[in-house]
Write a protein that holds these residues in place. Structure first.
Motif, short mmCIF file in Angstrom:
data_model
loop_
_atom_site.label_atom_id
_atom_site.label_comp_id
_atom_site.label_asym_id
_atom_site.label_seq_id
_atom_site.Cartn_x
_atom_site.Cartn_y
_atom_site.Cartn_z
N ASN A 4 0.88 -1.17 0.00
CA ASN A 4 0.00 0.00 0.00
C ASN A 4 0.92 1.22 0.00
OD1 ASN A 4 -1.57 2.22 0.90
ND2 ASN A 4 -2.91 0.89 2.09
N LEU A 5 0.71 2.11 -0.92
CA LEU A 5 1.62 3.26 -1.00
C LEU A 5 1.14 4.46 -0.22
CD1 LEU A 5 3.21 3.81 -4.53
CD2 LEU A 5 4.32 3.31 -2.36
N VAL A 6 -0.05 4.37 0.37
CA VAL A 6 -0.59 5.55 1.03
C VAL A 6 -0.47 5.46 2.55
CG1 VAL A 6 -2.61 7.03 1.28
CG2 VAL A 6 -2.23 5.83 -0.86
N CYS A 7 -1.21 4.55 3.13
CA CYS A 7 -1.36 4.53 4.58
C CYS A 7 -0.07 4.31 5.38
CB CYS A 7 -2.40 3.50 4.97
SG CYS A 7 -3.89 3.63 3.97
N PRO A 8 0.78 3.36 4.97
CA PRO A 8 1.96 3.12 5.81
C PRO A 8 2.85 4.35 5.97
CG PRO A 8 1.66 1.30 4.28
CD PRO A 8 0.71 2.40 3.86
N SER A 9 2.71 5.31 5.08
CA SER A 9 3.61 6.46 5.14
C SER A 9 3.40 7.30 6.40
CB SER A 9 3.45 7.34 3.90
OG SER A 9 2.18 7.94 3.90
N LEU A 10 2.20 7.23 6.96
CA LEU A 10 1.91 8.05 8.15
C LEU A 10 2.36 7.41 9.45
CD1 LEU A 10 -1.68 9.44 7.55
CD2 LEU A 10 0.47 10.68 7.52
N PHE A 11 2.70 6.13 9.40
CA PHE A 11 2.97 5.42 10.63
C PHE A 11 4.44 5.06 10.80
CE2 PHE A 11 -1.47 5.14 9.82
CZ PHE A 11 -2.06 5.19 11.07
N ASP A 12 5.10 5.80 11.63
CA ASP A 12 6.47 5.52 12.01
C ASP A 12 6.45 4.24 12.83
OD1 ASP A 12 9.08 5.60 12.81
OD2 ASP A 12 8.91 7.44 14.00
N LEU A 13 7.35 3.31 12.49
CA LEU A 13 7.40 2.05 13.24
C LEU A 13 8.57 2.02 14.20
CD1 LEU A 13 6.69 -0.43 10.27
CD2 LEU A 13 5.04 0.70 11.79
#
Ligand SMILES: Nc1nc2c(ncn2[C@@H]2O[C@H](COP(=O)(O)OP(=O)(O)OP(=O)(O)O)[C@@H](O)[C@H]2O)c(=O)[nH]1
Ligand SMILES: [Mg+2]
Ligand SMILES: [Zn+2]
Lengths: 116, 295
Positions: free
Chosen positions: B200-209
Protein backbone atom coordinates in the motif's frame (compact mmCIF):
# COMPACT_ATOMS: atom_id res chain seq x y z
CA UNK A 1 -8.45 3.22 5.38
CA UNK A 2 -5.87 4.49 7.82
CA UNK A 3 -8.48 7.12 8.62
CA UNK A 4 -10.21 4.62 10.88
CA UNK A 5 -7.17 4.10 13.03
CA UNK A 6 -6.71 7.85 13.13
CA UNK A 7 -10.34 8.25 14.15
CA UNK A 8 -9.78 5.76 16.94
CA UNK A 9 -6.72 7.68 18.08
CA UNK A 10 -8.84 10.82 18.22
CA UNK A 11 -11.50 9.09 20.30
CA UNK A 12 -8.81 7.70 22.55
CA UNK A 13 -7.11 11.04 23.06
CA UNK A 14 -10.37 12.94 23.62
CA UNK A 15 -11.72 10.31 26.00
CA UNK A 16 -8.58 10.42 28.11
CA UNK A 17 -8.69 14.21 28.35
CA UNK A 18 -12.42 14.30 28.97
CA UNK A 19 -12.25 11.77 31.79
CA UNK A 20 -9.28 13.54 33.32
CA UNK A 21 -11.47 16.63 33.47
CA UNK A 22 -14.41 14.83 35.01
CA UNK A 23 -16.60 14.94 31.93
CA UNK A 24 -19.77 12.93 31.62
CA UNK A 25 -19.84 13.46 27.87
CA UNK A 26 -18.20 15.40 25.07
CA UNK A 27 -20.43 17.71 23.06
CA UNK A 28 -17.94 19.10 20.53
CA UNK A 29 -14.57 18.14 19.13
CA UNK A 30 -12.52 20.49 17.00
CA UNK A 31 -10.05 18.76 14.73
CA UNK A 32 -7.33 20.57 12.83
CA UNK A 33 -6.35 18.97 9.53
CA UNK A 34 -3.38 20.22 7.57
CA UNK A 35 -3.86 20.40 3.81
CA UNK A 36 -0.90 18.11 3.60
CA UNK A 37 -1.63 15.77 6.50
CA UNK A 38 -2.16 12.74 4.29
CA UNK A 39 -5.67 12.34 5.62
CA UNK A 40 -8.75 12.63 3.47
CA UNK A 41 -11.37 14.59 5.32
CA UNK A 42 -14.37 12.72 3.93
CA UNK A 43 -12.81 9.41 4.87
CA UNK A 44 -12.06 10.68 8.36
CA UNK A 45 -15.61 11.98 8.81
CA UNK A 46 -16.92 8.60 7.84
CA UNK A 47 -14.51 6.80 10.14
CA UNK A 48 -15.39 9.09 13.04
CA UNK A 49 -19.01 8.04 12.83
CA UNK A 50 -17.97 4.48 13.53
CA UNK A 51 -15.32 5.34 16.06
CA UNK A 52 -17.46 7.44 18.37
CA UNK A 53 -20.11 4.79 18.93
CA UNK A 54 -20.57 3.85 22.57
CA UNK A 55 -18.02 6.40 23.70
CA UNK A 56 -18.23 9.74 25.48
CA UNK A 57 -18.07 11.33 22.04
CA UNK A 58 -21.09 9.53 20.73
CA UNK A 59 -23.22 12.67 20.40
CA UNK A 60 -20.46 15.16 19.89
CA UNK A 61 -20.49 17.56 16.97
CA UNK A 62 -17.23 17.06 15.14
CA UNK A 63 -15.81 20.19 13.57
CA UNK A 64 -13.03 20.11 11.03
CA UNK A 65 -10.75 23.07 10.54
CA UNK A 66 -8.37 22.90 7.64
CA UNK A 67 -4.91 24.29 8.12
CA UNK A 68 -3.23 25.87 5.14
CA UNK A 69 0.25 24.97 4.06
CA UNK A 70 2.99 27.41 4.97
CA UNK A 71 6.66 27.11 4.18
CA UNK A 72 9.83 28.66 5.45
CA UNK A 73 13.10 28.66 3.50
CA UNK A 74 16.13 27.71 5.62
CA UNK A 75 18.46 29.30 3.06
CA UNK A 76 17.05 32.79 2.65
CA UNK A 77 14.55 32.98 5.49
CA UNK A 78 11.53 33.61 3.28
CA UNK A 79 8.14 32.70 4.74
CA UNK A 80 5.57 31.93 2.10
CA UNK A 81 2.40 30.08 1.23
CA UNK A 82 3.50 27.41 -1.22
CA UNK A 83 1.49 27.31 -4.44
CA UNK A 84 1.91 23.58 -4.58
CA UNK A 85 3.74 21.08 -2.49
CA UNK A 86 7.34 20.15 -3.11
CA UNK A 87 8.13 23.34 -4.95
CA UNK A 88 11.44 25.16 -4.55
CA UNK A 89 11.73 28.47 -2.71
CA UNK A 90 10.31 31.17 -5.00
CA UNK A 91 13.07 33.56 -3.93
CA UNK A 92 16.35 31.69 -3.87
CA UNK A 93 15.47 28.41 -5.55
CA UNK A 94 16.35 26.22 -2.55
CA UNK A 95 14.71 22.92 -3.55
CA UNK A 96 13.65 21.99 -0.01
CA UNK A 97 12.00 24.82 1.86
CA UNK A 98 10.59 23.51 5.10
CA UNK A 99 6.87 23.00 5.41
CA UNK A 100 6.05 24.55 8.78
CA UNK A 101 2.28 24.24 8.56
CA UNK A 102 0.05 21.89 6.64
CA UNK A 103 1.08 18.55 8.16
CA UNK A 104 -1.07 19.00 11.25
CA UNK A 105 -3.32 16.29 12.49
CA UNK A 106 -4.46 17.65 15.83
CA UNK A 107 -7.29 17.85 18.28
CA UNK A 108 -7.56 21.58 18.80
CA UNK A 109 -10.24 21.75 21.47
CA UNK A 110 -13.16 19.93 23.00
CA UNK A 111 -16.34 20.93 24.81
CA UNK A 112 -17.14 18.70 27.72
CA UNK A 113 -20.24 18.34 29.85
CA UNK A 114 -19.80 17.92 33.56
CA UNK A 115 -22.41 17.09 36.14
CA UNK A 116 -22.36 19.24 39.20
CA UNK B 1 -7.96 -0.29 21.42
CA UNK B 2 -7.69 -2.00 18.09
CA UNK B 3 -6.13 0.29 15.53
CA UNK B 4 -7.95 -1.31 12.69
CA UNK B 5 -11.64 -1.43 13.32
CA UNK B 6 -13.94 -0.01 15.95
CA UNK B 7 -14.34 -3.16 17.92
CA UNK B 8 -12.31 -2.17 20.93
CA UNK B 9 -9.87 -5.04 20.92
CA UNK B 10 -7.04 -6.17 18.76
CA UNK B 11 -7.54 -9.90 18.90
CA UNK B 12 -8.18 -10.11 15.18
CA UNK B 13 -4.65 -8.95 14.53
CA UNK B 14 -2.78 -12.21 14.39
CA UNK B 15 0.89 -12.72 15.14
CA UNK B 16 2.18 -16.04 13.93
CA UNK B 17 5.38 -17.84 13.10
CA UNK B 18 5.29 -20.23 10.14
CA UNK B 19 4.47 -23.75 11.26
CA UNK B 20 3.22 -22.57 14.65
CA UNK B 21 -0.44 -22.93 15.47
CA UNK B 22 -2.48 -19.80 15.25
CA UNK B 23 -2.40 -17.80 18.46
CA UNK B 24 -5.90 -16.98 19.43
CA UNK B 25 -8.77 -17.55 17.07
CA UNK B 26 -9.67 -15.75 13.93
CA UNK B 27 -11.86 -12.96 15.00
CA UNK B 28 -14.85 -12.34 12.84
CA UNK B 29 -16.16 -8.95 13.54
CA UNK B 30 -19.19 -8.87 15.68
CA UNK B 31 -19.46 -5.39 17.00
CA UNK B 32 -21.99 -5.41 19.75
CA UNK B 33 -21.94 -1.65 20.14
CA UNK B 34 -22.89 -1.16 16.53
CA UNK B 35 -26.10 -2.95 17.18
CA UNK B 36 -27.07 -0.90 20.19
CA UNK B 37 -30.65 0.16 19.93
CA UNK B 38 -30.76 -0.33 16.20
CA UNK B 39 -33.65 -2.15 14.68
CA UNK B 40 -31.60 -4.82 13.05
CA UNK B 41 -32.71 -8.27 12.21
CA UNK B 42 -30.85 -11.37 13.09
CA UNK B 43 -27.99 -11.96 10.70
CA UNK B 44 -27.58 -8.27 10.16
CA UNK B 45 -24.31 -7.89 8.36
CA UNK B 46 -21.43 -5.65 9.25
CA UNK B 47 -21.44 -3.65 6.05
CA UNK B 48 -24.93 -2.42 6.74
CA UNK B 49 -23.37 -0.05 9.13
CA UNK B 50 -21.61 1.62 6.28
CA UNK B 51 -24.71 2.25 4.26
CA UNK B 52 -25.72 5.38 6.04
CA UNK B 53 -23.18 7.88 4.91
CA UNK B 54 -24.22 11.09 6.56
CA UNK B 55 -24.16 14.33 4.73
CA UNK B 56 -23.44 17.43 6.76
CA UNK B 57 -27.14 18.04 7.21
CA UNK B 58 -27.58 14.55 8.57
CA UNK B 59 -24.78 15.16 10.98
CA UNK B 60 -26.54 18.16 12.42
CA UNK B 61 -29.89 16.50 12.63
CA UNK B 62 -28.15 13.67 14.38
CA UNK B 63 -26.56 15.90 16.96
CA UNK B 64 -29.68 17.94 17.58
CA UNK B 65 -31.49 14.74 18.12
CA UNK B 66 -28.86 13.80 20.62
CA UNK B 67 -29.15 17.14 22.38
CA UNK B 68 -32.88 16.87 22.71
CA UNK B 69 -32.29 13.84 24.88
CA UNK B 70 -29.82 15.63 26.96
CA UNK B 71 -30.57 16.15 30.63
CA UNK B 72 -29.09 19.64 30.34
CA UNK B 73 -32.41 20.65 28.87
CA UNK B 74 -34.27 19.51 31.91
CA UNK B 75 -32.21 20.83 34.77
CA UNK B 76 -29.15 22.89 35.49
CA UNK B 77 -26.94 20.15 36.73
CA UNK B 78 -24.81 20.14 33.58
CA UNK B 79 -22.11 22.53 32.67
CA UNK B 80 -20.29 22.85 29.37
CA UNK B 81 -16.70 23.88 29.28
CA UNK B 82 -14.16 24.17 26.51
CA UNK B 83 -10.73 22.67 26.84
CA UNK B 84 -7.99 23.73 24.45
CA UNK B 85 -5.84 20.73 23.63
CA UNK B 86 -3.80 21.36 20.45
CA UNK B 87 -2.67 17.78 20.67
CA UNK B 88 -1.10 15.73 17.92
CA UNK B 89 -3.33 12.83 16.95
CA UNK B 90 -0.43 10.67 15.85
CA UNK B 91 1.32 11.22 19.18
CA UNK B 92 0.50 7.78 20.48
CA UNK B 93 1.94 5.97 17.51
CA UNK B 94 4.91 8.31 17.39
CA UNK B 95 5.61 7.69 21.05
CA UNK B 96 5.45 3.94 20.63
CA UNK B 97 7.69 4.25 17.57
CA UNK B 98 10.25 6.13 19.67
CA UNK B 99 10.11 3.40 22.28
CA UNK B 100 10.78 0.81 19.58
CA UNK B 101 13.58 2.93 18.24
CA UNK B 102 15.21 3.18 21.66
CA UNK B 103 15.00 -0.57 22.07
CA UNK B 104 16.54 -1.17 18.64
CA UNK B 105 19.32 1.31 19.28
CA UNK B 106 20.19 -0.25 22.59
CA UNK B 107 20.53 -3.64 20.92
CA UNK B 108 22.24 -2.17 17.86
CA UNK B 109 19.55 -3.58 15.59
CA UNK B 110 19.24 -1.95 12.17
CA UNK B 111 15.60 -1.79 11.14
CA UNK B 112 14.34 -1.35 7.59
CA UNK B 113 10.71 -0.59 6.85
CA UNK B 114 9.97 -1.81 3.32
CA UNK B 115 7.00 -0.18 1.66
CA UNK B 116 5.55 -0.43 -1.84
CA UNK B 117 2.42 -0.99 -3.87
CA UNK B 118 1.21 -4.57 -3.84
CA UNK B 119 3.45 -6.75 -5.94
CA UNK B 120 6.41 -4.43 -6.49
CA UNK B 121 8.69 -7.13 -5.14
CA UNK B 122 9.23 -6.59 -1.40
CA UNK B 123 9.20 -10.29 -0.59
CA UNK B 124 11.28 -11.20 -3.65
CA UNK B 125 13.94 -8.62 -2.76
CA UNK B 126 14.02 -9.97 0.78
CA UNK B 127 14.24 -13.60 -0.34
CA UNK B 128 17.30 -12.95 -2.46
CA UNK B 129 18.89 -10.73 0.17
CA UNK B 130 18.42 -13.27 2.93
CA UNK B 131 19.83 -16.11 0.84
CA UNK B 132 22.82 -14.16 -0.42
CA UNK B 133 23.73 -12.55 2.88
CA UNK B 134 23.02 -15.61 5.00
CA UNK B 135 26.63 -15.96 6.12
CA UNK B 136 27.43 -12.29 6.58
CA UNK B 137 24.60 -10.86 8.64
CA UNK B 138 21.94 -11.94 11.09
CA UNK B 139 18.56 -11.08 9.67
CA UNK B 140 15.08 -11.21 11.15
CA UNK B 141 11.85 -10.44 9.36
CA UNK B 142 8.43 -9.10 10.27
CA UNK B 143 5.87 -9.70 7.53
CA UNK B 144 2.81 -7.51 7.36
CA UNK B 145 -0.13 -8.73 5.32
CA UNK B 146 -3.86 -8.46 5.57
CA UNK B 147 -4.48 -12.16 5.33
CA UNK B 148 -2.25 -15.13 4.53
CA UNK B 149 0.98 -16.62 5.84
CA UNK B 150 2.33 -16.93 2.29
CA UNK B 151 5.06 -14.31 2.51
CA UNK B 152 6.21 -15.57 5.90
CA UNK B 153 6.51 -19.07 4.46
CA UNK B 154 8.66 -17.71 1.63
CA UNK B 155 10.90 -15.89 4.09
CA UNK B 156 11.22 -18.92 6.29
CA UNK B 157 12.23 -20.98 3.27
CA UNK B 158 14.83 -18.32 2.50
CA UNK B 159 16.32 -19.03 5.91
CA UNK B 160 15.38 -16.20 8.26
CA UNK B 161 13.37 -16.23 11.49
CA UNK B 162 10.11 -14.53 10.67
CA UNK B 163 6.85 -13.53 12.25
CA UNK B 164 3.75 -12.69 10.29
CA UNK B 165 1.38 -9.97 11.38
CA UNK B 166 -2.01 -10.35 9.77
CA UNK B 167 -3.70 -7.02 10.02
CA UNK B 168 -7.14 -8.20 8.89
CA UNK B 169 -8.69 -5.14 7.32
CA UNK B 170 -5.82 -2.92 8.35
CA UNK B 171 -3.91 -1.37 5.50
CA UNK B 172 -0.66 -0.64 7.35
CA UNK B 173 1.48 -1.74 10.25
CA UNK B 174 1.69 0.52 13.26
CA UNK B 175 4.28 0.89 15.98
CA UNK B 176 2.30 -1.10 18.53
CA UNK B 177 2.00 -4.11 16.20
CA UNK B 178 5.74 -4.01 15.62
CA UNK B 179 6.34 -3.73 19.34
CA UNK B 180 4.28 -6.87 19.97
CA UNK B 181 5.79 -8.77 17.06
CA UNK B 182 9.32 -7.98 18.19
CA UNK B 183 8.62 -9.47 21.60
CA UNK B 184 7.79 -12.78 19.97
CA UNK B 185 10.46 -12.64 17.29
CA UNK B 186 13.31 -11.69 19.66
CA UNK B 187 15.77 -10.33 17.10
CA UNK B 188 19.39 -10.74 18.16
CA UNK B 189 21.73 -7.99 19.25
CA UNK B 190 23.52 -6.52 16.24
CA UNK B 191 21.09 -7.99 13.71
CA UNK B 192 19.12 -6.52 10.83
CA UNK B 193 15.36 -6.48 11.15
CA UNK B 194 13.45 -6.19 7.89
CA UNK B 195 9.82 -5.19 8.17
CA UNK B 196 7.73 -5.83 5.08
CA UNK B 197 4.82 -3.45 5.39
CA UNK B 198 1.38 -4.11 3.93
CA UNK B 199 1.40 -3.52 0.16
CA UNK B 200 0.00 0.00 0.00
CA UNK B 201 1.62 3.26 -1.00
CA UNK B 202 -0.59 5.55 1.03
CA UNK B 203 -1.36 4.53 4.58
CA UNK B 204 1.96 3.12 5.81
CA UNK B 205 3.61 6.46 5.14
CA UNK B 206 1.91 8.05 8.15
CA UNK B 207 2.97 5.42 10.63
CA UNK B 208 6.47 5.52 12.01
CA UNK B 209 7.40 2.05 13.24
CA UNK B 210 10.66 3.02 14.89
CA UNK B 211 12.69 1.98 11.86
CA UNK B 212 16.22 3.18 11.13
CA UNK B 213 15.44 3.70 7.45
CA UNK B 214 12.47 3.51 5.19
CA UNK B 215 12.89 1.86 1.80
CA UNK B 216 10.29 2.39 -0.90
CA UNK B 217 10.21 -0.10 -3.76
CA UNK B 218 8.79 0.70 -7.16
CA UNK B 219 8.90 -1.71 -10.08
CA UNK B 220 9.40 -0.84 -13.72
CA UNK B 221 5.98 -2.21 -14.54
CA UNK B 222 4.44 0.72 -12.65
CA UNK B 223 4.05 4.27 -13.89
CA UNK B 224 7.10 6.49 -13.60
CA UNK B 225 4.86 9.23 -12.24
CA UNK B 226 4.02 7.20 -9.14
CA UNK B 227 6.16 9.37 -6.85
CA UNK B 228 4.11 12.39 -7.82
CA UNK B 229 0.87 10.53 -7.27
CA UNK B 230 1.87 9.11 -3.89
CA UNK B 231 4.25 11.78 -2.64
CA UNK B 232 4.18 11.11 1.10
CA UNK B 233 5.72 7.70 0.70
CA UNK B 234 8.60 9.00 -1.37
CA UNK B 235 9.01 11.98 0.87
CA UNK B 236 9.46 9.89 3.98
CA UNK B 237 11.79 7.24 2.49
CA UNK B 238 15.57 7.41 2.39
CA UNK B 239 16.14 4.82 -0.33
CA UNK B 240 14.16 3.93 -3.42
CA UNK B 241 14.75 0.52 -4.99
CA UNK B 242 13.66 0.41 -8.61
CA UNK B 243 12.91 -3.29 -9.04
CA UNK B 244 12.29 -5.68 -11.93
CA UNK B 245 15.01 -4.09 -14.07
CA UNK B 246 15.13 -7.35 -16.05
CA UNK B 247 11.82 -6.24 -17.57
CA UNK B 248 13.10 -2.86 -18.76
CA UNK B 249 13.45 -4.00 -22.39
CA UNK B 250 9.78 -4.91 -22.47
CA UNK B 251 8.17 -1.94 -20.82
CA UNK B 252 7.91 1.74 -21.48
CA UNK B 253 9.50 2.95 -18.26
CA UNK B 254 12.11 5.66 -17.88
CA UNK B 255 14.40 5.45 -14.87
CA UNK B 256 15.34 9.07 -15.39
CA UNK B 257 11.72 10.11 -15.32
CA UNK B 258 10.94 8.29 -12.08
CA UNK B 259 14.00 9.82 -10.44
CA UNK B 260 12.96 13.24 -11.63
CA UNK B 261 9.49 12.84 -10.14
CA UNK B 262 10.83 11.47 -6.87
CA UNK B 263 13.61 14.03 -6.46
CA UNK B 264 11.17 16.86 -6.86
CA UNK B 265 9.47 15.56 -3.72
CA UNK B 266 12.54 14.42 -1.86
CA UNK B 267 15.89 15.74 -3.13
CA UNK B 268 17.73 13.57 -0.61
CA UNK B 269 16.33 10.25 -1.83
CA UNK B 270 18.88 7.66 -3.05
CA UNK B 271 18.13 5.16 -5.81
CA UNK B 272 19.32 1.68 -6.65
CA UNK B 273 18.12 -0.14 -9.75
CA UNK B 274 17.72 -3.85 -9.00
CA UNK B 275 16.20 -7.05 -10.24
CA UNK B 276 15.16 -9.59 -7.67
CA UNK B 277 14.90 -12.01 -10.58
CA UNK B 278 18.41 -11.62 -12.06
CA UNK B 279 20.22 -10.20 -9.06
CA UNK B 280 21.27 -7.06 -10.91
CA UNK B 281 22.11 -4.18 -8.60
CA UNK B 282 22.04 -6.22 -5.41
CA UNK B 283 25.72 -5.59 -4.65
CA UNK B 284 24.87 -1.88 -4.36
CA UNK B 285 21.91 -2.65 -2.13
CA UNK B 286 24.12 -4.77 0.13
CA UNK B 287 26.71 -1.98 0.26
CA UNK B 288 23.98 0.42 1.26
CA UNK B 289 22.74 -1.94 3.97
CA UNK B 290 26.22 -2.51 5.36
CA UNK B 291 26.91 1.21 5.15
CA UNK B 292 24.16 1.84 7.69
CA UNK B 293 26.42 0.30 10.31
CA UNK B 294 29.19 2.81 9.81
CA UNK B 295 26.90 5.79 9.60
N1 LIG C 1 10.47 -10.14 -13.70
C1 LIG C 1 10.55 -9.88 -12.41
N2 LIG C 1 9.54 -10.24 -11.58
C2 LIG C 1 9.67 -9.97 -10.27
C3 LIG C 1 10.81 -9.33 -9.73
N3 LIG C 1 10.63 -9.18 -8.39
C4 LIG C 1 9.42 -9.72 -8.11
N4 LIG C 1 8.85 -10.19 -9.24
C5 LIG C 1 7.53 -10.85 -9.36
O1 LIG C 1 6.53 -9.93 -8.97
C6 LIG C 1 5.49 -10.59 -8.27
C7 LIG C 1 5.28 -9.96 -6.90
O2 LIG C 1 6.46 -10.08 -6.14
P1 LIG C 1 6.46 -10.09 -4.55
O3 LIG C 1 7.87 -10.19 -4.12
O4 LIG C 1 5.51 -11.11 -4.04
O5 LIG C 1 5.89 -8.64 -4.28
P2 LIG C 1 5.46 -7.98 -2.89
O6 LIG C 1 5.79 -6.54 -2.98
O7 LIG C 1 6.04 -8.73 -1.77
O8 LIG C 1 3.88 -8.18 -2.93
P3 LIG C 1 2.82 -8.01 -1.74
O9 LIG C 1 3.43 -8.62 -0.52
O10 LIG C 1 1.64 -8.75 -2.24
O11 LIG C 1 2.56 -6.55 -1.62
C8 LIG C 1 5.91 -12.04 -8.16
O12 LIG C 1 5.28 -12.75 -9.20
C9 LIG C 1 7.41 -12.00 -8.39
O13 LIG C 1 7.90 -13.18 -8.95
C10 LIG C 1 11.87 -8.98 -10.64
O14 LIG C 1 12.90 -8.39 -10.27
N5 LIG C 1 11.66 -9.26 -11.96
MG1 LIG D 1 5.08 -9.58 -0.10
ZN1 LIG E 1 14.88 30.71 -0.12
Amino acid sequence: MHELSIALSIVDLVTTEALANGASSVSRVEIGLGNHSGVIREALEFAMEEAVKSTLLEHAVIEYVSIEAQSCCQECGLNFTPEGLYLPCPDCGNPMPELIHGKELIVKSIDIETTK
Amino acid sequence: MCGTCGCGEDSHIIYRKPGAPEKGHLHYHVHPHEHDGSEHEHGHHHHHDHDHVHSHEDEHVHSEHAHSHHPAHHDHSHETSTIRLERNIMAKNDMMAERNRGYFEALNITVLNLVSSPGSGKTSVLERTLKELAGSLDAFVIEGDQQTMLDAERIKAAGAPVIQINTGNGCHLDALMVNKAVKQLEPKKGSYLFIENVGNLVCPSLFDLGESKRVVIISVTEGADKPSKYPTMFETAQLCLINKSDLLPYVDFSIEEVKEHALRINPKLSFIVVSARSGEGFELWYDWLKGLRNA
